[in-house]
Structure formats: structure tokens, C-alpha cells
Scaffold this motif. Structure first.
Motif, PDB file in Angstrom:
ATOM      1  N   ALA A 159       0.818  -1.213   0.000  1.00  0.00           N
ATOM      2  CA  ALA A 159       0.000   0.000   0.000  1.00  0.00           C
ATOM      3  C   ALA A 159       0.851   1.263   0.000  1.00  0.00           C
ATOM      4  O   ALA A 159       0.369   2.338  -0.354  1.00  0.00           O
ATOM      5  N   GLU A 160       2.122   1.130   0.397  1.00  0.00           N
ATOM      6  CA  GLU A 160       2.987   2.309   0.524  1.00  0.00           C
ATOM      7  C   GLU A 160       4.435   1.910   0.286  1.00  0.00           C
ATOM      8  O   GLU A 160       4.863   0.808   0.652  1.00  0.00           O
ATOM      9  N   LEU A 161       5.183   2.808  -0.327  1.00  0.00           N
ATOM     10  CA  LEU A 161       6.614   2.621  -0.534  1.00  0.00           C
ATOM     11  C   LEU A 161       7.373   3.776   0.093  1.00  0.00           C
ATOM     12  O   LEU A 161       6.969   4.938  -0.037  1.00  0.00           O
ATOM     13  N   ASN A 162       8.458   3.456   0.792  1.00  0.00           N
ATOM     14  CA  ASN A 162       9.358   4.472   1.327  1.00  0.00           C
ATOM     15  C   ASN A 162      10.708   4.351   0.633  1.00  0.00           C
ATOM     16  O   ASN A 162      11.248   3.241   0.510  1.00  0.00           O
ATOM     17  N   VAL A 163      11.224   5.466   0.172  1.00  0.00           N
ATOM     18  CA  VAL A 163      12.514   5.483  -0.517  1.00  0.00           C
ATOM     19  C   VAL A 163      13.421   6.491   0.163  1.00  0.00           C
ATOM     20  O   VAL A 163      13.075   7.674   0.286  1.00  0.00           O
ATOM     21  N   HIS A 164      14.580   6.021   0.626  1.00  0.00           N
ATOM     22  CA  HIS A 164      15.581   6.891   1.248  1.00  0.00           C
ATOM     23  C   HIS A 164      16.854   6.836   0.401  1.00  0.00           C
ATOM     24  O   HIS A 164      17.333   5.747   0.059  1.00  0.00           O
ATOM     25  N   LEU A 165      17.413   8.014   0.080  1.00  0.00           N
ATOM     26  CA  LEU A 165      18.658   8.111  -0.678  1.00  0.00           C
ATOM     27  C   LEU A 165      19.736   8.716   0.214  1.00  0.00           C
ATOM     28  O   LEU A 165      19.472   9.674   0.950  1.00  0.00           O
ATOM     29  N   TYR A 166      20.944   8.184   0.117  1.00  0.00           N
ATOM     30  CA  TYR A 166      22.034   8.600   0.992  1.00  0.00           C
ATOM     31  C   TYR A 166      23.251   9.061   0.193  1.00  0.00           C
ATOM     32  O   TYR A 166      23.470   8.642  -0.948  1.00  0.00           O
ATOM     33  N   GLY A 167      24.063   9.906   0.823  1.00  0.00           N
ATOM     34  CA  GLY A 167      25.339  10.313   0.254  1.00  0.00           C
ATOM     35  C   GLY A 167      25.204  10.980  -1.095  1.00  0.00           C
ATOM     36  O   GLY A 167      24.372  11.858  -1.305  1.00  0.00           O
ATOM     37  N   SER A 168      26.021  10.539  -2.036  1.00  0.00           N
ATOM     38  CA  SER A 168      26.056  11.165  -3.350  1.00  0.00           C
ATOM     39  C   SER A 168      24.747  11.012  -4.111  1.00  0.00           C
ATOM     40  O   SER A 168      24.359  11.902  -4.878  1.00  0.00           O
ATOM     41  N   LEU A 169      24.043   9.907  -3.918  1.00  0.00           N
ATOM     42  CA  LEU A 169      22.747   9.749  -4.587  1.00  0.00           C
ATOM     43  C   LEU A 169      21.781  10.845  -4.155  1.00  0.00           C
ATOM     44  O   LEU A 169      20.973  11.319  -4.955  1.00  0.00           O
ATOM     45  N   ALA A 170      21.858  11.241  -2.896  1.00  0.00           N
ATOM     46  CA  ALA A 170      20.993  12.325  -2.404  1.00  0.00           C
ATOM     47  C   ALA A 170      21.526  13.692  -2.805  1.00  0.00           C
ATOM     48  O   ALA A 170      20.757  14.588  -3.153  1.00  0.00           O
TER      49      ALA A 170
END
Length: 473
Positions: A44-55
């Protein structure tokens, strides 16, 4: 050695292999595994976290969009630019994301959580994906790392785990061992790589695959030449390839060697303009450095003495069947040699700008291209290795500082400079006997150590160098 020629030369979309191609592959894997475990219908839901250079530079590199495409079931090797544009435009306009192509989910680029100052221990290019059900219960979570060149790994897996590891007859993880194989068998570096590739495919499949890679490289340049205006992203960088191509065709209709560098510059610029536009490119070995190997290959198939001998004496450019066959042979040997050198950079260091700076991208591509050209021009294995070493030695310390987080300034011109360095390095090596005070292994390890010592602000974060000294408007 677990890296093959089609791992190093894979087809994807721009503008970045580590920030676009890798994240798309990771997101596609996540969606596929949800389906394989019969969890897709419960999400029902997706959480996406980006870190370091990707962010830090993900917005300019198309990372968020690539993740949406991967979650939608698309693969970077098969998706076309039109599908990219249409799908992302639909999501931006409020259409649901179809997870795995089936399950409607509300998720847009602005819903992703960015952590630019948080670098996970394993790699600076990290992304964490979580799927939850309607009650907020976590169904699955995975942390992926995009380690350069479109390669990915995840927590709990070795970097090689994403590759199809097969036994090969002539394994090598150093230039010294590669040269030993050449000496023991009396074969070239391209032939060592060919032996290893034939352990997993037949000769016809290998050749057709390599020629297809060449064709996609050429199509990439042709596509850029047909575009006009400015590059997307807001920097208003003018597309130069169309005007340059028109001017060169007028000045040099018959491929006079006098203009070789102008043509090499054009190919490198065109490929990277197409990459910056999110077009279809070949990672070689990364998207940010995708123009160098096509540009130097162009030199090899137009200006090598064996090619010049078969060209029309009146200067005509129409190719005879013999010339077409020769150019196909050159292409195969060129890409196999380049791949063998690329294996060394993957085994001994890295090819990620976020990890080692642009020396890991443009530097490794220039080194690969120099070696390949040296073999085509008749170099011994020792001279080929020397060419690779010269090219990298003079890219040591090269920073990755893209203005605005976009793969445009200085990236596009840097490919043309890297290609010219490769041609010069090959020619310098051929004037020697292959011996050199600095070995290829030593320079690769030096590149690795230099990158590890380099400040993070010079490693694809847009926090230093040109990225902070050039006004974006």
C-alpha cells in the motif's frame, strides 16, 4: 575475475550509470522480488531513502526518476527515451505508479527522503527501499548500493554477487598476471579476454554482441548530432554537436588525417550530450565517461594504417566489403582489449566518481581506450599496458565536481580531453619498448589511494570545485 565485457559495456540511459542506471536496476529488482514472493498485491505504501552522493546530486542525475521507472518494472537496457518521458510525465501529473507494472501506488520524486550528509559505511551511493501494507506493517526492505558503471550490490552480498560468475580459462586480477598469460601463450591482451568470454558464449554471439555495442555507440552520437537547442537541466548549455558536425563535413568530406582530432572531439562531445539528455548510451565503463571509448574507436576504424590502406585512393568515404570486415575486426579487438583493462580497474580499485572522483570514470575510460588503440596500432602486450598506464598517470587526482549536479560542466568537454589523452598515450607507448618506471598495477593502486584520500566534496557531491565556483544561472 568475475567481470565480463558485457558487464563493462552495457546499454542504458543517461545521464549517469551510478546515479541513473544502477538505481533503476535496483528498484526493478526490488519490485520483481515483491512479485516473486507474492507480496505485490499487499503493498500500500513505498518508502525510498537516498544517501550520500545519490541524495546530493540525484536530482541533476535523474536518480529519483530512475527509481520510479525501475519500480514500474522498466529495465535500463531496454527502456527507450520516449517511454522515460511519458512515464515520468504521467507520474508528475498525478498518475499512480504501477509497482511492477501492476500495483497502483502513490509515489513521486518529491516523496523520496534525501540524506546528502549521511554516508553509509559500505558506499556513498546508497538507497533503501521499503514496502508496507495498509496497516503500516513492513513487508520488505532492502538497502542497495550503486557502485559505478551500473553495477549494484546490496547488504549481505559481495559486490560480485550481482554478476553471473563462471569459471574462466585465463583469470587475472592484476596487469602482471594478464601479461603473464600473454607471454605464456604468445597471444595478445584481446585474445586473453576473448578466451575468457568464449567460456560463456560462442564466437558468433561474442562478435555480434560487440558489434551491437558499437552500433549503439554510433546511434548515440548520431542522435546527438540531430538535436539542436540547449541541454535540459537549467544550465542552458548549448548543444555543440550539430554545428560542429556540419562544419566538419564541409571542411573534411574525405576523412583527411589532418582533422582526426576534430572528429574525435566531435564523437566524444556528441555521445556525452546525448547522455546529458537522458538518451540511450553504452556505459563505457560509466555514463559520465561514455564518450571516450566511442571517440577513440572512431579514430581506430578511420585512421589506423590498415584502414587507410583500404580506403579509396581518391579520398572517397564509401567502404568496400573488405574495409567493412576490417573495421568489424578492429571493433572486436578494440572492445575486448579495453574490457581487459576495465577488469583491472574493477578488480583493483573502482570506476565510481562518487567513490574515487572523476579519475575513476574519465581516467579509467581514457586508460582503457589508450590500451585498445595501442593494440590496434600493432603494440605488444607490454606496450598496450604501458599505454593504459600513461593515460591514467595523467588523470590522477581528477575531481568530480559537476555544476548543478548535472553531467554537463565539465563532464562533456572532459570526455573529449580524455579521448585525446588516450590517443596520445597510445602513440607514446608505441615509441617505447613497453618498459616503464611505473607499472599499470602501480598506477591503478595509486588512483585508488588518491581517491580514498580525496575530500568527499570533490567526489560527485557538487559541494566543491567548479560546482560551487560557477554560478548556475
Amino acid at each position: 575475475m568475475s567481470v565480463g565485457v558485457f558487464d563493462l559495456f552495457s546499454i542504458g540511459i543517461g545521464p549517469s550509470s551510478s546515479h541513473t542506471v544502477g538505481p533503476m536496476r535496483a528498484a526493478n529488482i526490488f519490485a520483481t522480488e515483491l512479485r516473486d514472493h507474492n507480496l505485490l498485491g499487499s503493498v500500500a505504501e513505498l518508502n525510498v531513502h537516498l544517501y550520500g552522493s545519490l541524495a546530493a546530486t540525484g536530482r541533476g542525475h535523474g536518480t529519483q526518476g530512475a527509481i520510479l521507472l525501475g519500480l514500474s518494472g522498466f529495465d535500463p537496457e531496454t527502456i527507450g527515451p520516449d517511454t522515460v518521458t511519458e512515464t515520468l510525465a504521467g507520474i508528475a501529473a498525478g498518475a499512480p505508479l504501477l509497482l511492477g507494472g501492476e500495483r497502483a501506488i502513490t509515489l513521486g520524486e518529491d516523496d523520496m527522503i534525501l540524506h546528502p550528509l549521511t554516508v553509509l559505511p559500505r558506499h556513498t551511493n546508497a538507497m533503501r527501499l521499503s514496502a508496507l501494507d495498509a496497516a503500516g506493517v513492513e513487508l520488505a526492505t532492502e538497502t542497495f548500493y550503486s557502485i559505478g558503471g551500473g553495477f549494484i550490490t546490496r547488504d549481505g552480498a559481495l559486490p560480485e554477487a550481482v554478476l553471473d560468475v563462471q569459471p574462466i580459462p585465463l583469470p587475472f586480477s592484476s596487469a602482471a598476471r594478464l601479461l603473464e598469460h600473454c607471454a605464456e601463450r604468445g597471444i595478445s591482451i584481446s585474445e586473453v579476454m576473448r578466451h575468457n568470454e568464449l567460456a560463456t558464449t560462442d564466437a558468433a554471439g561474442l562478435r555480434s554482441g560487440l558489434l551491437h555495442i558499437r552500433d549503439v555507440m554510433n546511434q548515440c552520437a548520431d542522435s546527438a548530432i540531430a538535436r539542436t537547442g540547449v541541454l535540459p537541466g537549467g544550465l542552458d548549455v548549448k548543444r555543440r554537436a550539430p554545428a560542429w558536425h556540419e562544419r566538419l563535413r564541409a571542411l573534411d568530406p574525405h576523412r583527411d588525417p589532418l582533422y582526426w582530432q576534430e572528429w574525435v572531439n566531435l564523437v566524444a562531445l556528441a555521445v556525452n550530450e546525448e547522455n546529458a539528455s537522458g538518451g540511450r548510451v553504452v556505459t563505457a565503463p560509466t555514463n559520465g565517461a561514455a564518450g571516450i571509448i566511442p571517440a577513440v574507436l572512431f579514430y581506430a576504424v578511420h585512421y589506423a594504417p590498415s584502414v587507410r590502406a583500404l580506403m579509396n585512393p581518391d579520398g572517397g568515404t564509401e567502404a568496400s566489403p573488405e574495409l567493412v570486415a576490417l573495421r568489424d575486426d578492429i571493433t572486436e579487438r578494440f572492445l575486448l582489449t579495453a574490457a581487459a583493462i576495465g577488469v583491472l580497474y574493477k578488480e583493483m580499485a573502482a570506476i565510481s566518481g562518487a567513490e574515487l572522483g572523476c579519475q575513476g570514470e574519465v581516467g579509467s575510460a581514457s586508460s582503457m581506450a589508450a590500451a585498445a588503440l595501442a593494440e590496434i596500432l600493432g603494440g605488444t602486450p607490454a606496450q598496450v599496458a604501458n599505454a593504459a598506464e600513461i593515460a591514467m598517470e595523467h588523470n590522477l587526482g581528477l575531481t568530480c565536481d559537476p555544476v548543478g549536479g548535472l553531467v554537463q560542466i565539465p563532464c562533456i568537454e572532459r570526455n573529449a580531453i580524455g579521448a585525446a589523452k588516450a590517443v596520445n598515450a597510445a602513440k607514446m607507448a608505441l615509441w617505447g619498448d613497453g618498459t616503464h618506471r611505473v607499472s599499470l598495477d602501480q598506477v591503478i593502486l595509486t588512483m585508488r589511494d588518491t581517491g580514498n584520500d580525496m575530500s568527499s566534496k570533490y567526489k560527485e557531491t557538487s559541494l566543491g570545485g567548479l560546482a560551487v565556483n560557477v554560478v548556475e544561472c
